[in-house]
Write a protein that holds these residues in place. Structure first.
Motif, PDB file in Angstrom:
ATOM      1  N   CYS A 145       0.860  -1.161   0.032  1.00 30.82           N
ATOM      2  CA  CYS A 145      -0.177   0.028  -0.020  1.00 30.82           C
ATOM      3  C   CYS A 145       0.899   1.408  -0.117  1.00 30.82           C
ATOM      4  O   CYS A 145       0.208   2.212  -0.013  1.00 30.82           O
ATOM      5  CB  CYS A 145      -1.099   0.022   1.251  1.00 30.82           C
ATOM      6  SG  CYS A 145      -2.096  -1.247   1.364  1.00 30.82           S
ATOM      7  N   PHE A 171       2.446   2.127   2.675  1.00 25.41           N
ATOM      8  CA  PHE A 171       2.689   2.767   4.098  1.00 25.41           C
ATOM      9  C   PHE A 171       4.012   2.760   4.562  1.00 25.41           C
ATOM     10  O   PHE A 171       4.571   3.397   5.505  1.00 25.41           O
ATOM     11  CB  PHE A 171       1.502   2.342   5.079  1.00 25.41           C
ATOM     12  CG  PHE A 171       0.141   2.961   4.844  1.00 25.41           C
ATOM     13  CD1 PHE A 171       0.025   4.267   4.864  1.00 25.41           C
ATOM     14  CD2 PHE A 171      -0.784   2.199   4.998  1.00 25.41           C
ATOM     15  CE1 PHE A 171      -1.370   4.749   5.031  1.00 25.41           C
ATOM     16  CE2 PHE A 171      -2.180   2.515   4.813  1.00 25.41           C
ATOM     17  CZ  PHE A 171      -2.291   3.907   5.008  1.00 25.41           C
ATOM     18  N   PRO A 220      -0.151   5.850  -0.504  1.00 23.42           N
ATOM     19  CA  PRO A 220      -1.175   5.212  -0.622  1.00 23.42           C
ATOM     20  C   PRO A 220      -2.316   5.683  -1.440  1.00 23.42           C
ATOM     21  O   PRO A 220      -3.262   4.814  -2.041  1.00 23.42           O
ATOM     22  CB  PRO A 220      -1.902   5.424   0.968  1.00 23.42           C
ATOM     23  CG  PRO A 220      -0.574   5.614   1.691  1.00 23.42           C
ATOM     24  CD  PRO A 220       0.532   6.385   0.505  1.00 23.42           C
ATOM     25  N   HIS A 221      -2.601   6.964  -1.630  1.00 25.03           N
ATOM     26  CA  HIS A 221      -3.631   7.271  -2.606  1.00 25.03           C
ATOM     27  C   HIS A 221      -3.354   6.979  -3.944  1.00 25.03           C
ATOM     28  O   HIS A 221      -4.196   7.018  -4.952  1.00 25.03           O
ATOM     29  CB  HIS A 221      -3.922   8.907  -2.719  1.00 25.03           C
ATOM     30  CG  HIS A 221      -2.771   9.783  -3.202  1.00 25.03           C
ATOM     31  ND1 HIS A 221      -1.806  10.280  -2.042  1.00 25.03           N
ATOM     32  CD2 HIS A 221      -2.304   9.867  -4.425  1.00 25.03           C
ATOM     33  CE1 HIS A 221      -1.063  10.826  -3.008  1.00 25.03           C
ATOM     34  NE2 HIS A 221      -1.194  10.837  -4.309  1.00 25.03           N
ATOM     35  N   LEU A 230      -2.802   3.837  -4.985  1.00 24.30           N
ATOM     36  CA  LEU A 230      -3.270   2.580  -5.280  1.00 24.30           C
ATOM     37  C   LEU A 230      -4.767   2.588  -5.944  1.00 24.30           C
ATOM     38  O   LEU A 230      -4.803   1.619  -6.885  1.00 24.30           O
ATOM     39  CB  LEU A 230      -3.628   1.837  -3.800  1.00 24.30           C
ATOM     40  CG  LEU A 230      -2.166   1.442  -3.080  1.00 24.30           C
ATOM     41  CD1 LEU A 230      -2.874   0.507  -1.846  1.00 24.30           C
ATOM     42  CD2 LEU A 230      -1.475   0.319  -4.290  1.00 24.30           C
ATOM     43  N   ALA A 231      -5.505   3.236  -5.553  1.00 24.34           N
ATOM     44  CA  ALA A 231      -6.767   3.306  -6.360  1.00 24.34           C
ATOM     45  C   ALA A 231      -6.538   3.601  -7.894  1.00 24.34           C
ATOM     46  O   ALA A 231      -7.290   2.669  -8.612  1.00 24.34           O
ATOM     47  CB  ALA A 231      -7.799   4.502  -5.682  1.00 24.34           C
ATOM     48  N   ARG A 290      -7.973  -1.922  -0.682  1.00 23.65           N
ATOM     49  CA  ARG A 290      -7.562  -2.297   0.529  1.00 23.65           C
ATOM     50  C   ARG A 290      -8.537  -2.296   1.547  1.00 23.65           C
ATOM     51  O   ARG A 290      -9.130  -1.151   1.728  1.00 23.65           O
ATOM     52  CB  ARG A 290      -6.342  -2.153   1.001  1.00 23.65           C
ATOM     53  CG  ARG A 290      -5.821  -2.507   2.169  1.00 23.65           C
ATOM     54  CD  ARG A 290      -4.657  -2.101   2.856  1.00 23.65           C
ATOM     55  NE  ARG A 290      -4.359  -2.620   4.255  1.00 23.65           N
ATOM     56  CZ  ARG A 290      -3.062  -2.400   5.063  1.00 23.65           C
ATOM     57  NH1 ARG A 290      -2.350  -1.587   4.598  1.00 23.65           N
ATOM     58  NH2 ARG A 290      -3.200  -2.914   6.153  1.00 23.65           N
ATOM     59  N   LEU A 337      -9.216  -2.673   5.693  1.00 22.52           N
ATOM     60  CA  LEU A 337      -8.508  -2.567   7.068  1.00 22.52           C
ATOM     61  C   LEU A 337      -8.927  -3.529   8.157  1.00 22.52           C
ATOM     62  O   LEU A 337      -9.858  -3.718   8.005  1.00 22.52           O
ATOM     63  CB  LEU A 337      -8.399  -1.212   7.599  1.00 22.52           C
ATOM     64  CG  LEU A 337      -7.899   0.065   6.739  1.00 22.52           C
ATOM     65  CD1 LEU A 337      -8.210   1.062   7.166  1.00 22.52           C
ATOM     66  CD2 LEU A 337      -6.379  -0.144   6.611  1.00 22.52           C
ATOM     67  N   GLY A 393     -12.362   0.916   9.850  1.00 23.32           N
ATOM     68  CA  GLY A 393     -11.568   2.050   9.207  1.00 23.32           C
ATOM     69  C   GLY A 393     -13.087   2.901   8.470  1.00 23.32           C
ATOM     70  O   GLY A 393     -12.782   3.687   7.611  1.00 23.32           O
ATOM     71  N   ALA A 453     -17.805   7.119  -0.798  1.00 20.43           N
ATOM     72  CA  ALA A 453     -16.366   7.909  -0.748  1.00 20.43           C
ATOM     73  C   ALA A 453     -15.396   6.893  -1.147  1.00 20.43           C
ATOM     74  O   ALA A 453     -14.129   7.234  -1.704  1.00 20.43           O
ATOM     75  CB  ALA A 453     -16.037   8.067   0.796  1.00 20.43           C
ATOM     76  N   GLY A 454     -15.761   5.396  -1.478  1.00 18.91           N
ATOM     77  CA  GLY A 454     -14.645   4.570  -2.071  1.00 18.91           C
ATOM     78  C   GLY A 454     -14.504   4.689  -3.690  1.00 18.91           C
ATOM     79  O   GLY A 454     -13.626   4.249  -4.335  1.00 18.91           O
ATOM     80  N   ALA A 455     -15.317   5.491  -4.063  1.00 13.17           N
ATOM     81  CA  ALA A 455     -15.479   5.574  -5.612  1.00 13.17           C
ATOM     82  C   ALA A 455     -14.799   6.761  -6.223  1.00 13.17           C
ATOM     83  O   ALA A 455     -15.249   7.488  -7.153  1.00 13.17           O
ATOM     84  CB  ALA A 455     -16.998   5.627  -6.187  1.00 13.17           C
ATOM     85  N   VAL A 456     -13.467   6.991  -5.962  1.00  7.57           N
ATOM     86  CA  VAL A 456     -12.637   8.085  -6.457  1.00  7.57           C
ATOM     87  C   VAL A 456     -12.483   8.234  -8.131  1.00  7.57           C
ATOM     88  O   VAL A 456     -12.021   8.920  -8.807  1.00  7.57           O
ATOM     89  CB  VAL A 456     -11.541   8.180  -5.764  1.00  7.57           C
ATOM     90  CG1 VAL A 456     -11.402   8.874  -4.319  1.00  7.57           C
ATOM     91  CG2 VAL A 456     -10.797   6.981  -5.635  1.00  7.57           C
ATOM     92  N   ARG A 472     -17.274  -0.886  -0.165  1.00 10.29           N
ATOM     93  CA  ARG A 472     -16.436   0.455  -0.099  1.00 10.29           C
ATOM     94  C   ARG A 472     -15.253   0.089  -1.008  1.00 10.29           C
ATOM     95  O   ARG A 472     -14.918   1.071  -1.880  1.00 10.29           O
ATOM     96  CB  ARG A 472     -16.200   0.962   1.018  1.00 10.29           C
ATOM     97  CG  ARG A 472     -15.490   2.535   1.051  1.00 10.29           C
ATOM     98  CD  ARG A 472     -15.259   3.188   2.345  1.00 10.29           C
ATOM     99  NE  ARG A 472     -14.317   2.136   3.101  1.00 10.29           N
ATOM    100  CZ  ARG A 472     -13.676   2.733   4.239  1.00 10.29           C
ATOM    101  NH1 ARG A 472     -14.443   3.855   4.893  1.00 10.29           N
ATOM    102  NH2 ARG A 472     -13.000   1.958   4.741  1.00 10.29           N
TER     103      ARG A 472
END
Lengths: 292, 264
Positions: free
Chosen positions: B57, B59, B79-80, B82-83, B89, B91, B95, B108-111, B171
């Motif tokens: 990821c 991190f 991390p950002h 990855l999408a 991922r 957690l 989270g 919020a998961g659909a960036v 998500r």
């Protein structure tokens, strides 16, 4: 009865300005969990820019737009350059940085525009409405102030509640690490939060300037009132900030009208303490965790 | 996409080494997740499973070795990122955003979804509004698929733990990932919920060509679901292969049950 109506209208008008400052503080608190003590200074700087334009013969509206634009840039720059480096440090560091920014802005404004107070025009007439032969302490300009703050609040509520961008801003504020994993550019959203806050502060500055005049440390008392309003509203809610502002404005207006005009600051703190004793998280707070 | 991109495994770790001070958390781990496969990573506590996830990821930065996605090495990924690479991922600690509704959590998961520009959004123009409705419809569809349609407007804290874990999964899925990283998906679930989750993941994998890498303690769950199992012990990969082979591997038995007593 007319006296009561006048006091209420004055309270709502004053409260609208407190509400605007409170909105700016709430925006920053939501995104970065920092109380921006430089908010008054930032509003002062943007209002001086507007004053400069008006002073050189430009229109009120152009000056207002310029102030909002400068606010956006100033807010974004403050977050990127000053707050970002202390983001992971103790919360007190950010407070001290904000205070430093306040001093810097006041000194800079003093050097550029001088220390004397400047008068600022109002958008509309300041002669009170006179319905049915009654002279009211409420002018078209007061109506404009209340309407402007209401519009700003409405836009912010629409942004946060009903748009994907607002959803991301809320997600980033509540849980930055999780948001990063989801692919949200948290850093950008924090910058955006500060930019929006400073723009709202710029609106507040323009609205209050005709009454307080413009000077390097002229907006300091407004920050105290705005902070009180934000705390009454729970620091986390835009609607709460506006309700807190109006509540405070009316309370102070009644105290000034029925008791004495000399104890305004005392009354503000009395309201703050009462609210904190009865509802420690403010009137509109939905949850209890706090970092400060 | 390059030729290497289509034949290479979706995710590959090459000789990854991570040390925290004197403690070696990962010691030269090489592991691949081919397309459409489910790879389980198991190991005793402190074996380096979560560190492995954190390296993927971004991190945690490996001291040496590399991480490749579709054959392309990741350099300095955060991390950002990855999408955008099609990796989602979940957690261990869920989270979820407690202050948002279940549907908003999923949205919020659909960036990767098309987003309205800043100005249209700020001014609440019809275009921004329409995209918001599309996004919500998409979130509701995913929730419906996971049997959570009724919970859409509740705060996640009001749901039972098993349902919250499915919200987390929803998500992750709304981003339409090619690779799903699941950190202890079965932790805290009842036996019935675990078999439900196994069925769900098997369905998703068949329907969406999803590749999965998961870290888990629950042996039956891992053995029942995974195509490949990798076993970590003190940061080293001590076994890797089909579940049946790994289960009988003497090194794995030793790591889990302790060394066999010498015959006397």
């Amino acid at each position: 009865m007319t006296h009561f109506l006048d006091l209420t209208l004055t309270g709502v008008t004053d409260g609208a300005v407190y509400a605007a400052v409170a909105l700016a503080l709430v925006l920053i608190w939501r995104s970065t969990r920092v109380v921006n003590f430089a908010q008054g200074g930032m509003a002062m700087a943007t209002t001086f820019v507007a004053w400069d334009l008006v002073h050189h013969g430009h229109s009120y509206w152009l000056a207002a737009l310029a102030a909002i634009g400068v606010g956006l840039v100033l807010g974004a720059a403050a977050e990127r350059l000053l707050i970002r480096p202390v983001e992971r440090a103790a919360p007190l560091n950010a407070v001290i940085v904000a205070l430093g920014l306040l001093v810097l802005l006041q000194a800079g404004a003093g050097m550029i525009w001088g220390g004397q107070l400047r008068s600022y025009p109002s958008a509309f007439g300041i002669k009170g409405f006179k319905p049915f032969g009654h002279q009211l302490l409420f002018s078209p300009d007061d109506l404009f102030m209340v309407a402007s703050v209401a519009a700003v609040m409405l836009l912010l509520v629409l942004l946060f509640r009903f748009t994907p961008l607002g959803l991301r801003m809320r997600a980033a504020a509540f849980a930055p690490e999780v948001s990063r994993l989801l692919g949200i550019r948290v850093g950008r959203l924090l910058t955006l939060g500060w930019a929006l806050a400073a723009a709202v502060g710029a609106v507040a500055g323009i609205l209050i300037a005709p009454t307080t005049f413009v000077g390097p440390s002229q907006f300091d008392p407004i920050l105290v009132s705005g902070f009180t309003a934000a705390v009454i509203g729970g620091l986390d809610s835009p609607v709460g900030a506006v309700a807190g502002g109006i509540t405070l404005g009316c309370a102070l207006s009644y105290v000034a009208g029925y008791v004495s005009t000399d104890i305004g600051a005392f009354a503000a703190f009395a309201v703050l303490i009462t609210v904190l004793m009865l509802r420690p998280n403010g009137l509109f707070a939905g949850h209890a965790e706090r970092r400060v | 996409m390059s030729a290497a991109g289509t034949s290479a495994p979706l995710l590959e770790l090459r000789d990854v080494r991570v040390a925290f001070g004197g403690l070696t958390a990962l010691d030269g781990v090489s592991l691949a997740v081919p397309r459409g496969r489910v790879v389980g990573v198991i190991g005793p506590n402190g074996a380096g499973k979560t560190t492995l996830f954190n390296v993927v990821c971004g991190f945690v930065r490996p001291d040496s070795g590399e991480v490749l996605v579709r054959g392309e090495p990741l350099r300095g990924h955060r991390p950002h990122h990855l999408a955008a690479l099609g990796v989602a991922r979940t957690l261990q600690g869920l989270g979820l955003f407690g202050q948002l509704t279940v549907a908003e959590n999923v949205m919020a998961g659909a960036v990767r979804a098309p987003r309205a520009g800043f100005l249209p959004t700020l001014l609440a123009l019809p275009r921004a509004d329409r995209r918001e409705r599309d996004l919500r419809a998409k979130a509701l569809a995913v929730l419906d698929r996971l049997g959570l349609a009724d919970a859409a407007d509740l705060p996640p804290g009001r749901l039972p733990h098993g349902d919250q874990k499915r919200v987390v999964l929803a998500r992750a899925l709304i981003a339409e990932p090619a690779l799903l990283l699941l950190d202890e998906p079965a932790a805290g679930l009842s036996t019935a919920e675990i078999s439900e989750l196994t069925g769900l993941l098997a369905t998703l994998r068949a329907a969406d060509q999803l590749s999965v890498m998961l870290v888990e303690h629950h042996m039956d769950f891992v053995m029942g679901l995974c195509d490949d199992v990798a076993v970590l012990d003190f940061g080293r990969l001590i076994a890797h292969g089909p579940p049946a082979a790994v289960r009988d591997d003497p090194q794995v038995v030793a790591a889990y049950l302790g060394e066999a007593a010498a015959d006397g």
